[in-house]
Scaffold this motif. Structure first.
Motif, short mmCIF file in Angstrom:
data_model
loop_
_atom_site.label_atom_id
_atom_site.label_comp_id
_atom_site.label_asym_id
_atom_site.label_seq_id
_atom_site.Cartn_x
_atom_site.Cartn_y
_atom_site.Cartn_z
N ARG A 1 28.62 4.30 -33.45
CA ARG A 1 28.84 3.18 -32.55
C ARG A 1 29.03 1.89 -33.34
N MET A 2 29.94 1.06 -32.85
CA MET A 2 30.25 -0.18 -33.57
C MET A 2 29.26 -1.28 -33.21
N ASN A 3 28.85 -2.01 -34.23
CA ASN A 3 27.95 -3.14 -34.06
C ASN A 3 28.55 -4.17 -33.10
N GLY A 4 27.71 -4.69 -32.20
CA GLY A 4 28.17 -5.74 -31.32
C GLY A 4 28.93 -5.26 -30.09
N THR A 5 28.94 -3.93 -29.86
CA THR A 5 29.60 -3.42 -28.66
C THR A 5 28.58 -2.83 -27.70
N LEU A 6 29.01 -2.63 -26.46
CA LEU A 6 28.11 -2.17 -25.40
C LEU A 6 27.91 -0.67 -25.45
N HIS A 7 26.72 -0.25 -25.05
CA HIS A 7 26.43 1.17 -24.94
C HIS A 7 26.66 1.58 -23.49
N GLY A 8 27.50 2.58 -23.28
CA GLY A 8 27.87 2.98 -21.92
C GLY A 8 26.74 3.54 -21.09
N LYS A 9 25.66 3.93 -21.75
CA LYS A 9 24.55 4.49 -20.98
C LYS A 9 23.51 3.44 -20.59
N THR A 10 23.64 2.22 -21.13
CA THR A 10 22.63 1.19 -20.83
C THR A 10 23.21 -0.19 -20.55
N GLY A 11 24.39 -0.47 -21.05
CA GLY A 11 24.89 -1.82 -20.98
C GLY A 11 24.20 -2.75 -21.97
N LEU A 12 23.39 -2.16 -22.85
CA LEU A 12 22.78 -2.95 -23.93
C LEU A 12 23.72 -2.92 -25.14
N LEU A 13 23.46 -3.83 -26.08
CA LEU A 13 24.32 -3.91 -27.25
C LEU A 13 23.79 -3.09 -28.42
N LYS A 14 24.71 -2.57 -29.23
CA LYS A 14 24.28 -2.16 -30.56
C LYS A 14 24.13 -3.45 -31.33
N LYS A 15 22.97 -3.65 -31.92
CA LYS A 15 22.65 -4.99 -32.42
C LYS A 15 22.06 -4.92 -33.82
N GLU A 16 22.63 -5.69 -34.74
CA GLU A 16 22.10 -5.71 -36.10
C GLU A 16 21.00 -6.74 -36.21
N PHE A 17 20.01 -6.44 -37.05
CA PHE A 17 18.98 -7.45 -37.36
C PHE A 17 18.47 -7.17 -38.77
N PRO A 18 17.91 -8.17 -39.44
CA PRO A 18 17.45 -7.97 -40.83
C PRO A 18 16.30 -6.96 -40.88
N ALA A 19 16.32 -6.11 -41.90
CA ALA A 19 15.30 -5.07 -42.02
C ALA A 19 13.88 -5.65 -42.00
N GLU A 20 13.71 -6.85 -42.55
CA GLU A 20 12.37 -7.44 -42.57
C GLU A 20 11.83 -7.66 -41.15
N ARG A 21 12.75 -7.75 -40.17
CA ARG A 21 12.32 -8.04 -38.82
C ARG A 21 12.06 -6.79 -37.99
N LEU A 22 12.08 -5.63 -38.67
CA LEU A 22 11.92 -4.38 -37.93
C LEU A 22 10.73 -4.37 -36.98
N THR A 23 9.57 -4.77 -37.47
CA THR A 23 8.40 -4.65 -36.62
C THR A 23 8.44 -5.62 -35.44
N SER A 24 9.06 -6.78 -35.64
CA SER A 24 9.04 -7.75 -34.55
C SER A 24 10.28 -7.67 -33.64
N PHE A 25 11.28 -6.92 -34.03
CA PHE A 25 12.51 -6.85 -33.23
C PHE A 25 12.22 -6.25 -31.85
N ASP A 26 12.71 -6.90 -30.82
CA ASP A 26 12.47 -6.42 -29.46
C ASP A 26 13.81 -6.09 -28.80
N PRO A 27 14.16 -4.80 -28.73
CA PRO A 27 15.48 -4.43 -28.19
C PRO A 27 15.66 -4.87 -26.74
N PHE A 28 14.56 -4.92 -25.98
CA PHE A 28 14.69 -5.25 -24.56
C PHE A 28 14.88 -6.74 -24.32
N VAL A 29 14.86 -7.51 -25.41
CA VAL A 29 15.19 -8.92 -25.30
C VAL A 29 16.47 -9.20 -26.06
N GLU A 30 16.52 -8.73 -27.32
CA GLU A 30 17.58 -9.15 -28.22
C GLU A 30 18.89 -8.39 -28.04
#
Lengths: 412, 350
Positions: free
Chosen positions: A328-357
């Motif tokens: 899946r390409m970064n920055g595009t929509l997922h057909g099963k959710t309407g959420l984005l494939k989203k890049e974030f810095p590895a250091e932020r792994l623990t704090s990343f919140d997919p249901f917001v970002e």
């Protein structure tokens, strides 16, 4: 029908927004692109684009539900498979909650037998308990527990890629997949030409497959000049790679182990618990594995096996070894959710919140008729659970439920 | 890098004639292919023939001679092996030279080993970390390129000290991996696409070597599979896949590929394989037939695919755990072959 049009319209809006920023993949002209088209309900592959502008135009013209590109680089990305001219491929990892046992036991997933219509919740059975049918329609759900488990696996993976494989953190790209997991892509030039066998070894390393547990710790053949014959159960673990992971994991296990833990590992003697200090210093530090009474090398092997399970990263093995994979390409929509494939810095792994970002649809509301949905959280708000009700929801929540097949559009 | 450039001497080139410097040496010598017939070239030609002959017979390369014979005999031996146009000879010769290099390298000091590694563009350094009793640190990329086909589980990356992208190794292991690299380089040299006109003498020698090889191969004749498919000789993984398929249970992509390739490999006709997949709920005859014919090499790239080896099946969790015979083999097809042979030996002769 109205629901499908609703999704088409929303996705079309999203891709035609001129202020939209879809980041171009590295060397995009050398990659193959693939799309699942919403209107035609068909997969289109072997496309190539010279630049991000061409791709953007294609997205708003055709409105795909899902956008993919190859991990591979080709001389001619739009030619048929045999004639593409493979130049190399990124090293990619897919961590999907589907492949991980999670504490929610997938209770939010539903399955319906395609033959007799019998339905249930949880992990899909192999055969239908009523009619023995084997084909099921499933409705999955991206739950927080599932995504947290996937995140934990990703943390372990990234740690290995950095410390053991030595990739710089800027070479390791981490993404939320848009559905039930995470993608990790290494684009370092050095990895591009790794063949499928080499990638398989990387997979085995990450998942701890074939790890010799305290039997024959391979590398320590006697070095010239230090020809000292050591007993088979005397050797110390080094502070590198899997050695270090095993050692640290075993240390943690011994310090915290209860009788229950020992039983889980398959041990019946509790000698280990009576003298944790001696066990830690003599066995683990000095490497004299059978120097404490009641703690045999076999005991250690069992613990090591358990620790290996905890320390290894559960990845989808076939994705990494496939040299031609579409991802899946970064920055595009997922057909099963309407959420984005989203890049974030590895250091932020623990704090990343997919249901917001990873929320793409930020304005408006829609009225939907919900058949069944568990409680969920989106953009900081909590919704549901719902059962056979009509509700007006923020757009992102409505799109999610319709994409997941849990709701239909109530009115337009 | 930190390489203090080691300059290879003629003695080095005599020991390791596959090094890039040999080309320079030969250029200076200015030897032409037609001159090989000259009587003063006889020792070189003779030594070249010995190299290939020993390789065929004993996987050795024979005793070293003086440098001025030894060094040029290597490129001539390469030419000789090419002239045989025989893949067994070529493979065996490359392996023999590589093995010889391995046994010589173990007596070299670390700097020489580093210089040879540099000839292959390895990313390698001497280990300065005193807590690790291993002398070398090699990039995992170079490590993997040379180990993935080695079967001993000691070579698995997971059983190595890997830190910061480097695999720590002792001299013995570095030399062993250089052996792989040497073999690979020589095999590449032997791939020559267009053949020159060989002098008479070379052609005659090549004929002799071919004869020798035929005797040798005759002894380890390749066995094909019998026409009849024998289910009772299937390895456990294939039994499990086969049963799942006949009951219409879901198979992973790797599982389907493994089963199909295995059945096609042992000689089941593609139509019969298609039949097996009929009970799948998502069965699509056209697609299934297409995929099977693709694997059988009747479509697409025309290569017949071989079913994956054991280690690959373990990686993708298709391996169902092993029986006693499994532990002796590395490939499901080998299992099948051995089991078949055992059963024909056991069956009472009438």
């Amino acid at each position: 029908m109205a629901s499908r049009e609703f999704i088409y319209e929303k996705f079309a809006d999203y891709y035609s927004n001129s202020s939209l920023n879809v980041p171009p993949p590295t060397l995009m002209a050398q990659r193959e692109f693939g799309f699942f088209l919403l209107k035609e309900r068909a997969m289109v592959r072997h496309k190539s684009f010279m630049g991000i502008k061409d791709l953007r135009r294609f997205l708003s013209d055709t409105v795909p539900s899902d956008v993919y590109h190859s991990c591979a680089y080709y001389e001619n990305p739009s030619f048929e498979m045999d004639k593409k001219g493979w130049l190399g491929a990124d090293l990619v990892f897919d961590i999907d909650a589907d492949h991980i046992p999670t504490s929610c036991n997938k209770i939010h997933d539903e399955w319906t037998c395609g033959k007799c219509g019998f339905a249930g919740k949880g992990i899909t059975p192999e055969t239908c308990p009523v009619c023995g049918g084997v084909k099921f329609d499933t409705k999955t759900w991206p739950c927080e527990l599932c995504l947290n488990s996937a995140k934990e696996e990703t943390v372990k993976l990234v740690d290995m890629l950095e410390k053991d494989f030595g990739f710089a953190s800027k070479e390791i790209r981490v993404f939320f997949s848009g559905h039930r997991g995470y993608h990790v892509q290494v684009e370092a030039e050095a990895v591009r030409t790794l063949d499928a066998m080499a990638r398989k070894e990387v997979v085995d390393y990450v998942s701890g497959l074939g790890l010799a547990l305290l039997e024959e710790q391979a590398p320590e053949k006697p070095v010239a000049g230090k020809r000292r014959r050591r007993g088979s159960s005397v050797f110390s673990l080094h502070d590198f790679g899997w050695n270090k992971r095993l050692k640290a994991g075993m240390q943690k296990f011994i310090l915290n182990a209860t009788r229950d833990d020992l039983r889980t590992v398959g041990l019946r003697s509790y000698a280990l618990l009576q003298n944790r200090e001696a066990v830690l210093s003599r066995c683990l530090e000095e490497g004299r594995w059978n120097s404490v009474k009641g703690v045999s090398v076999e005991t250690w092997r069992r613990i090591a096996r358990h620790v290996k399970e905890l320390e290894s990263a559960k990845i989808d093995t076939v994705v990494t070894t496939d040299l031609h994979r579409l991802i899946r390409m970064n920055g595009t929509l997922h057909g099963k959710t309407g959420l984005l494939k989203k890049e974030f810095p590895a250091e932020r792994l623990t704090s990343f919140d997919p249901f917001v970002e990873a929320v793409a649809f930020k304005g408006g509301t829609a009225k939907v008729s919900i058949s069944d949905a568990p409680e969920f959280r989106l953009s900081g708000k909590v919704f549901g659970p719902y059962k056979n009700e009509v509700v007006e929801l923020p757009m992102a929540a409505a799109v999610l439920l319709v994409c997941k097949g849990r709701a239909e559009v109530a009115e337009k | 890098m930190q390489m203090e450039t080691v300059i290879f001497t003629e003695n080095d080139l005599a020991k390791y004639p596959f090094l890039k410097d040999t080309a320079e040496y030969m250029k200076k010598l200015g030897l032409k292919i037609e001159e090989l017939e000259n009587p003063e070239m006889a020792p070189i030609l003779d030594r070249a023939q010995e190299r290939v002959k020993e390789a065929i017979l004993s996987l050795g390369v024979g005793k070293k001679r003086e440098n001025h014979v030894e060094i040029p005999s290597f490129p001539v031996a390469i030419m000789l092996a090419i002239a045989t146009k025989n893949s067994f000879i070529k493979k065996r010769y490359a392996l023999a030279e590589a093995k010889q290099a391995f046994s010589d390298m173990q007596f070299e000091n670390n700097e020489r080993i580093m210089a040879i590694a540099a000839d292959f563009d390895w990313n390698i350094a001497l280990n300065r970390d005193l807590t690790v009793p291993l002398e070398f640190a090699l990039s995992f990329i170079d490590y993997l390129r040379n180990t993935t086909h080695l079967r001993d589980k000691n070579w698995k990356l997971v059983n190595r000290l890997l830190a910061n992208g480097k695999v720590y190794l002792n001299k013995h292991d570095v030399a062993r991996l250089l052996q792989e690299e040497v073999q690979h380089r020589i095999e590449k040299k032997l791939e020559a696409k267009e053949l020159p006109n060989f002098p008479e003498k070379i052609t005659v020698m090549a004929e002799h070597l071919l004869e020798l090889a035929r005797e040798k191969i005759g002894k380890q004749e390749m066995e094909g599979f019998p026409k009849v498919v024998s289910q009772s000789a299937f390895p456990p993984c294939i039994v499990a896949l086969y049963e799942a398929a006949s009951k219409g249970r879901h198979l992973s992509h790797v599982g389907r590929f493994t089963l199909t390739a295995f059945l096609v490999n042992i000689g089941m006709p593609p139509e019969k394989v298609t039949e097996l997949f009929k009970s799948f709920s998502d069965y699509n005859e056209r697609l299934t037939r297409y995929q099977i014919e693709h694997i059988a090499g009747e479509r697409g790239s025309r290569t017949q695919y071989t079913s994956p080896q054991c280690s690959t099946l373990q990686t993708h969790a298709v391996c169902t755990g092993s029986d006693a015979l499994c532990r002796r083999v590395h490939h499901p097809l080998t299992y099948y072959r051995i089991k078949l042979r055992q059963r024909t030996n056991e069956s009472p002769k009438k």
